[in-house]
Design a protein around this motif. Structure first.
Motif, PDB file in Angstrom:
ATOM      1  N   ALA A 183       0.567 -13.698  -7.304  1.00  0.00           N
ATOM      2  CA  ALA A 183      -0.338 -13.747  -8.463  1.00  0.00           C
ATOM      3  C   ALA A 183       0.254 -14.688  -9.492  1.00  0.00           C
ATOM      4  O   ALA A 183       1.473 -14.763  -9.660  1.00  0.00           O
ATOM      5  N   THR A 184      -0.604 -15.407 -10.173  1.00  0.00           N
ATOM      6  CA  THR A 184      -0.150 -16.283 -11.240  1.00  0.00           C
ATOM      7  C   THR A 184      -0.212 -15.546 -12.569  1.00  0.00           C
ATOM      8  O   THR A 184      -0.913 -14.549 -12.710  1.00  0.00           O
ATOM      9  N   GLY A 185       0.547 -16.035 -13.522  1.00  0.00           N
ATOM     10  CA  GLY A 185       0.501 -15.447 -14.856  1.00  0.00           C
ATOM     11  C   GLY A 185       1.399 -14.233 -15.005  1.00  0.00           C
ATOM     12  O   GLY A 185       2.272 -13.961 -14.169  1.00  0.00           O
ATOM     13  N   PRO A 186       1.174 -13.458 -16.062  1.00  0.00           N
ATOM     14  CA  PRO A 186       2.022 -12.303 -16.358  1.00  0.00           C
ATOM     15  C   PRO A 186       1.989 -11.244 -15.253  1.00  0.00           C
ATOM     16  O   PRO A 186       0.973 -11.057 -14.582  1.00  0.00           O
ATOM     17  N   LEU A 187       3.110 -10.545 -15.103  1.00  0.00           N
ATOM     18  CA  LEU A 187       3.231  -9.449 -14.132  1.00  0.00           C
ATOM     19  C   LEU A 187       3.787  -8.219 -14.857  1.00  0.00           C
ATOM     20  O   LEU A 187       4.891  -7.745 -14.571  1.00  0.00           O
ATOM     21  N   PRO A 188       3.010  -7.671 -15.793  1.00  0.00           N
ATOM     22  CA  PRO A 188       3.537  -6.608 -16.660  1.00  0.00           C
ATOM     23  C   PRO A 188       3.784  -5.275 -15.966  1.00  0.00           C
ATOM     24  O   PRO A 188       4.433  -4.404 -16.546  1.00  0.00           O
ATOM     25  N   ASN A 189       3.280  -5.107 -14.755  1.00  0.00           N
ATOM     26  CA  ASN A 189       3.481  -3.843 -14.041  1.00  0.00           C
ATOM     27  C   ASN A 189       4.639  -3.885 -13.043  1.00  0.00           C
ATOM     28  O   ASN A 189       4.884  -2.905 -12.338  1.00  0.00           O
ATOM     29  N   ILE A 190       5.351  -5.007 -12.998  1.00  0.00           N
ATOM     30  CA  ILE A 190       6.411  -5.194 -12.008  1.00  0.00           C
ATOM     31  C   ILE A 190       7.793  -5.138 -12.663  1.00  0.00           C
ATOM     32  O   ILE A 190       8.021  -5.723 -13.714  1.00  0.00           O
ATOM     33  N   THR A 191       8.692  -4.422 -12.001  1.00  0.00           N
ATOM     34  CA  THR A 191      10.103  -4.421 -12.368  1.00  0.00           C
ATOM     35  C   THR A 191      10.891  -5.095 -11.246  1.00  0.00           C
ATOM     36  O   THR A 191      10.628  -4.840 -10.069  1.00  0.00           O
ATOM     37  N   ILE A 192      11.812  -5.965 -11.603  1.00  0.00           N
ATOM     38  CA  ILE A 192      12.733  -6.490 -10.608  1.00  0.00           C
ATOM     39  C   ILE A 192      13.802  -5.421 -10.397  1.00  0.00           C
ATOM     40  O   ILE A 192      14.719  -5.261 -11.188  1.00  0.00           O
ATOM     41  N   ALA A 193      13.636  -4.647  -9.314  1.00  0.00           N
ATOM     42  CA  ALA A 193      14.516  -3.509  -9.063  1.00  0.00           C
ATOM     43  C   ALA A 193      15.889  -3.935  -8.582  1.00  0.00           C
ATOM     44  O   ALA A 193      16.866  -3.200  -8.751  1.00  0.00           O
ATOM     45  N   ASN A 219       0.840  -1.198   0.000  1.00  0.00           N
ATOM     46  CA  ASN A 219       0.000   0.000   0.000  1.00  0.00           C
ATOM     47  C   ASN A 219       0.876   1.249   0.000  1.00  0.00           C
ATOM     48  O   ASN A 219       1.208   1.801   1.054  1.00  0.00           O
ATOM     49  N   MET A 220       1.248   1.675  -1.200  1.00  0.00           N
ATOM     50  CA  MET A 220       2.087   2.863  -1.348  1.00  0.00           C
ATOM     51  C   MET A 220       1.537   3.728  -2.483  1.00  0.00           C
ATOM     52  O   MET A 220       1.235   3.217  -3.563  1.00  0.00           O
ATOM     53  N   PRO A 221       1.421   5.058  -2.268  1.00  0.00           N
ATOM     54  CA  PRO A 221       0.775   5.938  -3.254  1.00  0.00           C
ATOM     55  C   PRO A 221       1.742   6.390  -4.350  1.00  0.00           C
ATOM     56  O   PRO A 221       1.973   7.581  -4.566  1.00  0.00           O
ATOM     57  N   VAL A 222       2.339   5.429  -5.062  1.00  0.00           N
ATOM     58  CA  VAL A 222       3.330   5.744  -6.087  1.00  0.00           C
ATOM     59  C   VAL A 222       2.830   5.268  -7.443  1.00  0.00           C
ATOM     60  O   VAL A 222       1.871   4.504  -7.545  1.00  0.00           O
ATOM     61  N   SER A 223       3.523   5.711  -8.492  1.00  0.00           N
ATOM     62  CA  SER A 223       3.091   5.360  -9.842  1.00  0.00           C
ATOM     63  C   SER A 223       3.707   4.063 -10.330  1.00  0.00           C
ATOM     64  O   SER A 223       3.308   3.544 -11.381  1.00  0.00           O
ATOM     65  N   HIS A 224       4.692   3.530  -9.600  1.00  0.00           N
ATOM     66  CA  HIS A 224       5.284   2.260 -10.025  1.00  0.00           C
ATOM     67  C   HIS A 224       5.855   1.515  -8.830  1.00  0.00           C
ATOM     68  O   HIS A 224       6.373   2.120  -7.883  1.00  0.00           O
ATOM     69  N   LEU A 225       5.778   0.176  -8.899  1.00  0.00           N
ATOM     70  CA  LEU A 225       6.309  -0.683  -7.854  1.00  0.00           C
ATOM     71  C   LEU A 225       7.415  -1.560  -8.413  1.00  0.00           C
ATOM     72  O   LEU A 225       7.240  -2.250  -9.418  1.00  0.00           O
ATOM     73  N   GLY A 226       8.575  -1.500  -7.763  1.00  0.00           N
ATOM     74  CA  GLY A 226       9.649  -2.429  -8.052  1.00  0.00           C
ATOM     75  C   GLY A 226       9.772  -3.427  -6.916  1.00  0.00           C
ATOM     76  O   GLY A 226       9.244  -3.222  -5.824  1.00  0.00           O
ATOM     77  N   GLN A 259       6.485 -11.727 -18.291  1.00  0.00           N
ATOM     78  CA  GLN A 259       6.246 -10.468 -19.016  1.00  0.00           C
ATOM     79  C   GLN A 259       6.402  -9.249 -18.105  1.00  0.00           C
ATOM     80  O   GLN A 259       5.576  -8.333 -18.104  1.00  0.00           O
ATOM     81  N   MET A 260       7.480  -9.246 -17.334  1.00  0.00           N
ATOM     82  CA  MET A 260       7.771  -8.123 -16.447  1.00  0.00           C
ATOM     83  C   MET A 260       8.407  -6.970 -17.223  1.00  0.00           C
ATOM     84  O   MET A 260       8.768  -7.104 -18.393  1.00  0.00           O
ATOM     85  N   GLN A 261       8.587  -5.859 -16.516  1.00  0.00           N
ATOM     86  CA  GLN A 261       9.145  -4.672 -17.159  1.00  0.00           C
ATOM     87  C   GLN A 261      10.655  -4.718 -17.302  1.00  0.00           C
ATOM     88  O   GLN A 261      11.222  -3.938 -18.075  1.00  0.00           O
TER      89      GLN A 261
END
Length: 400
Positions: A291-301, A254-261, A344-346
């Motif tokens: 979550a199963t399947g694609p994670l297109p909104n996640i970056t491995i930071a 729960n963080m009010p940011v535009s992207h999560l790594g 399918q990550m970023q």
């Protein structure tokens, strides 16, 4: 039982936070003139005025990313960790710019299109309300010089302050379990520290500013709302937060940011001889908890592992120095890259390269962290294979 407890518990007390301590869319670049740089800014963390002008364009030196990052492309990157190391007589602006060029050339050779510059800030203890720069914190102006080298070479850039843990008595104390006596005072102090760095990130048009990293105990605090809102007034790029892997799989961040790594150091309980496919399965078992399947909104930071025996059980353990095993590290990198593509990550940022190191030199394994990968041929080959693959980015079919 004691030995078993230590082995199984190591990922949670050692592998969560591998930062070494001492023993959105592509945005246009702007080029600053000499007058702006030399007017008043400090050139280091102690406030000494700068006497030299900013660097010339890196592209003019022949440094240019083969395929500059654009929105929708994968982020193939490295975490470059920079602590100011004073007293060596070589930390001039010329030195840091040349060092940045050396790293840019090395990363271009690996096929990277992104770089994240991580740097430390400091607190006095787990309950402290005060955050500040220290002697090892690069000044905003010096970071600006380094970022500009990468910007001119065509890299996607991220600026990433990260809390140093030396005063927290690791591994029991770490940035993820701090409990400030006054959270409102903590956030006020943090905003004061961050603002000059946000201003520099805006001036060089960095792509991302990471507002916090692995701060498990503070996630969801209402103080983030005002801090992020303030940051977004100063910085027009992407404001992100990098969650630790344990909190990421445990529930909603729960963080009010535009992207999560995600700083991803998932322990996989297998032998050193395990094939890449088994490591991929181990990672997917962890990710499926979320979550199963694609994670297109996640970056491995952050991701990485020690080049040593037994590292799969605690990938982020940078304290231990067991027998060097380059194959363990190379296979892990190959597996993580495959997961990034299949899910399918970023993209992914490998941890890490020390800014003062020569990335073309083999690590001195008597003193170096086993997590160091620069100068290890098997791992470099795995990274280059990853970064030059046909993977087109989030939302696309997996490349072979």
């Amino acid at each position: 039982m004691t030995v078993l407890t230590i082995v199984l518990g190591a990922p949670f007390v050692l592998g969560d936070h591998p930062v070494r301590w001492e023993s959105g869319s592509a945005l246009p670049r702007i080029v600053r003139g000499d007058a702006e740089e030399s007017a008043t800014p400090a050139d280091n963390a102690t406030g000494t005025p700068s006497a030299s002008s900013p660097s010339s364009s890196s592209s003019a030196d022949g440094l240019q990313v083969a395929k500059p990052w654009k929105a929708g492309m994968p982020q193939w990157g490295v975490q470059l960790y920079w602590e100011e190391e004073k007293g060596k007589g070589k930390r001039s602006s010329t030195f840091i710019e040349n060092q940045a060029r050396k790293h840019a050339e090395y990363l271009i050779g690996l096929g990277a299109n992104s770089v994240s510059v991580s740097f430390p800030f400091f607190t006095e203890g787990t309950t402290s309300d005060e955050l500040s720069a220290g002697a090892k914190t690069p000044s905003p102006q010096r970071l600006q010089r380094v970022l500009k080298v990468f910007e001119d070479a065509g890299f996607r850039t991220t600026l990433r302050p990260i809390m140093d843990e030396k005063s927290l008595n690791p591994p029991d104390g770490w940035r993820g379990n701090i409990e400030p006596a006054s959270r409102s005072a903590w956030f006020a102090s943090y905003e004061e520290f961050l603002t000059p760095y946000l201003e520099v990130a805006e001036e060089v048009k960095a792509n991302t500013f990471v507002i916090g990293t692995e701060l498990n105990s503070l996630e969801g605090d209402p103080g983030w709302d005002a801090l992020v809102a303030s940051a977004e007034k100063t910085f027009s790029g992407e404001v992100a937060y990098d969650a630790n892997w344990d909190n990421y799989v445990a529930g909603r961040i729960n963080m009010p940011v535009s992207h999560l790594g995600v700083d991803a150091y998932f322990p996989v309980e297998v032998e050193d001889t395990a094939p890449v496919e088994t490591l991929v399965d181990g990672w997917n078992d962890w990710l499926d908890k979320k979550a199963t399947g694609p994670l297109p909104n996640i970056t491995i930071a952050e991701s990485g592992i020690g080049a040593m025996d037994g590292a799969y059980h605690a990938p982020g353990d940078f304290y231990t120095k067991r027998a060097v095993n380059p194959t363990v590290q190379a296979n892990w990198y190959t597996a993580v890259c495959r997961v990034v593509q299949e899910r399918q990550m970023q993209g992914v940022y490998w941890w890490s390269i020390w800014f003062d190191d020569d990335p073309n030199t083999k690590p001195d394994d008597k003193v170096a962290s086993r997590l160091d990968f620069a100068g290890r041929p098997l791992t470099e080959k795995a990274i280059k294979s990853c970064f030059t693959s046909d993977y087109a980015g989030p939302g696309t079919d997996t490349a072979s």
